[in-house]
Design a protein around this motif. Structure first.
Motif, short mmCIF file in Angstrom:
data_model
loop_
_atom_site.label_atom_id
_atom_site.label_comp_id
_atom_site.label_asym_id
_atom_site.label_seq_id
_atom_site.Cartn_x
_atom_site.Cartn_y
_atom_site.Cartn_z
N THR A 1 0.84 -1.20 -0.12
CA THR A 1 -0.04 0.08 -0.04
C THR A 1 0.83 1.25 0.03
OG1 THR A 1 -1.66 -1.00 1.05
CG2 THR A 1 -1.97 1.25 1.14
N GLY A 2 2.01 1.40 0.68
CA GLY A 2 2.75 2.41 0.81
C GLY A 2 3.42 2.62 -0.44
N LEU A 3 3.88 1.62 -1.07
CA LEU A 3 4.47 1.78 -2.58
C LEU A 3 3.48 2.34 -3.53
CD1 LEU A 3 6.83 -1.67 -2.88
CD2 LEU A 3 7.48 0.75 -2.69
N ALA A 4 2.30 1.73 -3.39
CA ALA A 4 1.23 2.15 -4.53
C ALA A 4 1.13 3.58 -4.23
CB ALA A 4 -0.19 1.40 -4.27
N ILE A 5 0.94 4.15 -2.65
CA ILE A 5 0.26 5.54 -2.48
C ILE A 5 1.69 6.26 -3.02
CG2 ILE A 5 0.05 7.02 -0.36
CD1 ILE A 5 -1.73 4.88 0.59
#
Length: 170
Positions: free
Chosen positions: A96-100
């Motif tokens: 999620t952090g990478l995507a965001i």
């Protein structure tokens, strides 16, 4: 002149860190010191400070030691039942952090390393040190400080509301 500037930054950080202690929020000294040193730097009244060689290594060792001392035998016992959620939560937060981070970088035209590290599931100290390796430590620290303060203000209220409505029992 550089050494005296470092002293000014240390005084500003210590003063704001001590003031932040009175707020009662977690990581208050860290957030306060960050704000104090940042305010001084932003003011333009004092030139950026040059840290002596090896200081960063000493700080990294210190932070690692602080984090390491929180792990105990009880932590290992808890890990026997919590390892599955720990793995699931960790991988979900990283993905999620990478995507965001990627999405934020494209959407707002911000440096991709800053947004990826700023969206990472780490804390201010660790992620700021990683960010420093890439020359974006202050920006990463700022993103994490905003995230941390926001989460610390909002999540306790959410938990209270969920408890109030009987959705969870605390």
């Amino acid at each position: 002149m550089s050494n005296i500037n470092l002293i000014y930054y240390l005084i500003a950080g210590a003063a704001f860190g001590a003031l932040a202690l009175k707020t009662g929020i977690p990581a208050a000294p860290l957030a306060g010191a960050l704000i104090g040193a940042s305010v001084l730097g932003i003011s333009g009244k004092v030139e950026p400070a040059a840290w002596p060689n090896g200081t960063r290594t000493i700080l990294e060792i210190s932070i690692g030691t602080v984090i390491g001392t929180s792990l105990t035998k009880d932590s290992l016992v808890e890990l026997q039942t919590l390892w599955k959620p720990a793995i699931l939560i960790t991988f979900t937060l990283i993905i999620t952090g990478l995507a965001i981070g990627l999405w934020t970088s494209r959407l707002l035209n911000v440096d991709i390393i800053t947004t990826i590290l700023g969206a990472a599931p780490g804390g201010i100290s660790g992620m700021s040190l990683v960010g420093t390796e890439y020359g974006v430590g202050a920006a990463v620290a700022t993103l994490h400080a905003v995230r941390l303060v926001t989460v610390l203000l909002i999540l306790p209220l959410v938990v209270k509301m969920l408890n109030l409505f009987g959705i969870i029992k605390s």
